[in-house]
Write a protein that holds these residues in place. Structure first.
Motif, PDB file in Angstrom:
ATOM      1  N   LYS A 128       5.688 -24.651   8.325  1.00 55.30           N
ATOM      2  CA  LYS A 128       6.446 -23.703   9.155  1.00 55.30           C
ATOM      3  C   LYS A 128       6.768 -24.316  10.519  1.00 55.30           C
ATOM      4  N   THR A 175      10.450 -25.030  11.915  1.00 61.69           N
ATOM      5  CA  THR A 175      10.839 -24.439  13.201  1.00 61.69           C
ATOM      6  C   THR A 175      11.375 -25.511  14.144  1.00 61.69           C
ATOM      7  N   ALA A 176      10.678 -26.630  14.236  1.00 63.38           N
ATOM      8  CA  ALA A 176      11.125 -27.730  15.105  1.00 63.38           C
ATOM      9  C   ALA A 176      12.479 -28.252  14.650  1.00 63.38           C
ATOM     10  N   VAL A 196      14.879 -26.643  12.875  1.00 59.02           N
ATOM     11  CA  VAL A 196      15.937 -25.653  13.081  1.00 59.02           C
ATOM     12  C   VAL A 196      16.263 -25.490  14.569  1.00 59.02           C
ATOM     13  N   GLN A 197      15.268 -25.608  15.422  1.00 57.61           N
ATOM     14  CA  GLN A 197      15.488 -25.420  16.853  1.00 57.61           C
ATOM     15  C   GLN A 197      16.003 -26.671  17.554  1.00 57.61           C
ATOM     16  N   SER A 198      16.055 -27.785  16.837  1.00 59.91           N
ATOM     17  CA  SER A 198      16.547 -29.018  17.453  1.00 59.91           C
ATOM     18  C   SER A 198      18.060 -28.958  17.625  1.00 59.91           C
ATOM     19  N   GLU A 199      18.580 -29.870  18.398  1.00 63.24           N
ATOM     20  CA  GLU A 199      20.006 -29.895  18.716  1.00 63.24           C
ATOM     21  C   GLU A 199      20.835 -30.686  17.712  1.00 63.24           C
ATOM     22  N   HIS A 220      22.345 -29.865  11.607  1.00 62.12           N
ATOM     23  CA  HIS A 220      21.451 -29.663  10.470  1.00 62.12           C
ATOM     24  C   HIS A 220      22.141 -29.870   9.126  1.00 62.12           C
TER      25      HIS A 220
END
Length: 59
Positions: A30, A34-35, A37-40, A43
């Motif tokens: 998880k 999370t890391a 999906v939250q990265s710039e 994706h």
């Protein structure tokens, strides 16, 4: 589809390194998601590249 042995080993190493937190594999996965999906990063592009490379056997 099964998870690659190398990925399982890496996750297990992270679990061991976070032993003081009493973290589970599920929590590690998880946190990784999370890391990611939250990265710039882009994706879609990154996931597509990983899938293509896995299918070609170059990853």
């Amino acid at each position: 589809m099964a998870v690659d042995e190398e990925i399982v080993r890496e996750v297990d190493e992270l679990v061991a390194e976070c032993d003081d937190l009493g973290v589970s594999r599920s929590e590690i996965v998880k946190a990784i998601l999370t890391a990611f999906v939250q990265s710039e990063t882009n994706h879609v592009e990154q996931v597509r590249e990983i899938i293509i490379r896995k299918r070609k056997g170059t990853l």
